[in-house]
Design an enzyme around this catalytic site. Structure first.
Site, PDB file in Angstrom:
ATOM      1  N   CYS A   1     -19.629  -0.420  -6.869  1.00 16.61           N
ATOM      2  CA  CYS A   1     -19.100  -0.797  -8.193  1.00 16.61           C
ATOM      3  C   CYS A   1     -18.339  -2.121  -8.132  1.00 16.61           C
ATOM      4  CB  CYS A   1     -18.246   0.315  -8.792  1.00 16.61           C
ATOM      5  SG  CYS A   1     -16.840   0.807  -7.791  1.00 16.61           S
TER       6      CYS A   1
ATOM      7  N   ASP B   1       0.777  -1.248   0.000  1.00 13.30           N
ATOM      8  CA  ASP B   1       0.000   0.000   0.000  1.00 13.30           C
ATOM      9  C   ASP B   1       0.806   1.293   0.000  1.00 13.30           C
ATOM     10  OD1 ASP B   1      -2.567   0.942  -0.290  1.00 13.30           O
ATOM     11  OD2 ASP B   1      -2.724   1.510   1.809  1.00 13.30           O
TER      12      ASP B   1
HETATM   13  S1  SF4 Z   1     -19.686   3.027  -6.864  1.00 14.39           S
HETATM   14 FE1  SF4 Z   1     -18.956   5.110  -7.252  1.00 14.39          FE
HETATM   15  S2  SF4 Z   1     -18.923   6.027  -5.244  1.00 14.39           S
HETATM   16 FE2  SF4 Z   1     -18.956   3.831  -4.912  1.00 14.39          FE
HETATM   17  S3  SF4 Z   1     -16.805   3.192  -4.769  1.00 14.39           S
HETATM   18 FE3  SF4 Z   1     -17.449   2.936  -6.897  1.00 14.39          FE
HETATM   19  S4  SF4 Z   1     -16.821   4.877  -7.838  1.00 14.39           S
HETATM   20 FE4  SF4 Z   1     -16.842   5.263  -5.658  1.00 14.39          FE
END
Ligand code: SF4
Ligand code: SF4
Length: 343
Positions: free
Chosen positions: A234, A124
């Site tokens: 996501c 990291d």
């Molecule tokens: S869905 Fe959008 S807000 Fe959530 S982690 Fe992925 S990029 Fe970030």
């Protein structure tokens, strides 16, 4: 067995879920870093803008390095949280960095050290572009959500690397299997992807709830929903989750926390005692309570108002402002759902 096979076999025994091997050279996609930084998509993560040449080229970090071994552990959690407020899968237990560093050290000691090869453990904080290097090492491809996607473990791998001066036959770089899928882009609650494969961290809820130091811009507060720390949206929607199993790594095991209103009353000493050794510790009390207030503002009820009203008198202005916002949100919801009377 050759070096690569011994490394793979040993890594499996140590609990790694995936391993790839790359030559220590500039990975494909490294040139995008400058462009990404020029658009200020890194937000307040100023460390990302420091020494981009060093970050792009592993040999500038370690001139003797010939090979990078990238290993990953899945953080996937399949059990839902028992309390109000969601925490990103990788942060539900203790800080995984120590465990990953231990595993990598054991891997190096049981292989590279026996072969007389010097090595360096990187987890990291090292200035390496871990994800493009992992793609070059054949561990997975860089998905449209900017994460490494593994055919068996989906987007959940937490990565660490070993740099060594030993030459080892590299793996074959992974092919992109995103195809026409856009699930991750469509699912993002804040439209944080200006285009596929590019993330504007300033709009990302993981960035805002973890890295962003001050008040959360109002336009994002309701979109945070019940996310206390990070966002997995996501990752959850990726079709490459179909074979992904619950993580075997104990560091990621879910720890039940008290209810949000109870944590809102914690002073700094209590916060430190409860969260030392966890990813949440780095937020410090101020940002943790800020996040609790936002979640309560989004999902709380009249029962939460006494705790929030106390928060409005907190010594920390960040907590006070977010507590006041939450109180206003709860009142606004109560007013909106109040039955109207006909005269
Ligand atoms: S869905 Fe959008 S807000 Fe959530 S982690 Fe992925 S990029 Fe970030
Ligand atoms: S959700 Fe679809 S587009 Fe996004 S990373 Fe997964 S496969 Fe690629």
């Amino acid at each position: 067995m050759d070096h690569a096979s011994i490394l793979r076999e040993t890594s499996r025994r140590l609990g790694f879920d995936a391993l790839g091997i790359a030559s220590a050279e500039i990975p494909a996609g490294a040139e995008h870093l400058r462009h990404w930084l020029s658009l200020s998509y890194q937000g307040e993560m100023s460390w990302m803008a420091r020494n981009p040449e060093l970050r792009a080229d592993p040999r500038q970090y370690d001139p003797k390095a010939k090979t990078i071994i990238v290993a990953g552990v899945s953080s996937r959690q399949t059990t839902p949280p028992l309390r109000r407020g969601r925490i990103a899968a990788y942060a539900q237990g203790s800080d995984y960095h120590e465990s990953l560093r231990d595993k990598l050290t054991q891997l190096a000691q049981q292989t590279l050290a026996l072969w007389g090869a010097p090595y360096r453990v990187c987890v990291d904080s090292s200035p390496l572009m871990e994800k493009p290097i992992a793609a070059m090492a054949g561990l997975g491809w860089l998905g449209k959500n900017t994460l490494i996607i593994h055919t068996e473990h989906g987007p959940w791998l937490m990565l660490g690397s070993l740099l060594t001066s030993l030459e080892i036959t590299p793996g074959i770089p992974s092919q992109d299997h995103c195809g026409s899928c856009t699930r991750c882009l469509d699912a993002c609650p804040t439209q944080a992807f200006p285009q596929p494969y590019i993330l504007d961290a300033r709009r990302c809820l993981a960035y805002l709830t973890i890295e962003h130091p001050g008040p959360i811009p109002e336009e994002f507060r309701t979109r945070i929903g019940d996310r206390l720390f990070g966002c997995d949206e996501c990752l959850e929607v990726c079709p490459w989750n179909r074979h992904a199993q619950q993580s075997r790594e104990l560091a990621f095991s879910y720890v039940t926390r008290p209810d949000l209103t109870e944590m809102l009353a914690w002073n700094d000493t209590r916060f430190r005692r409860e969260f030392r050794g966890t990813p949440i510790f780095r937020l410090k009390r101020s940002r943790w309570l800020r996040n609790i207030c936002i979640v309560l503002g989004n999902i709380g009820t009249a029962h939460d108002l006494p705790a929030l009203t106390t928060g409005c008198r907190d010594a920390d202005p960040l907590v006070r402002e977010h507590a006041a916002w939450a109180v206003a949100q709860i009142h606004a919801r109560a007013t909106a759902t109040m039955p109207t009377t006909n005269n």
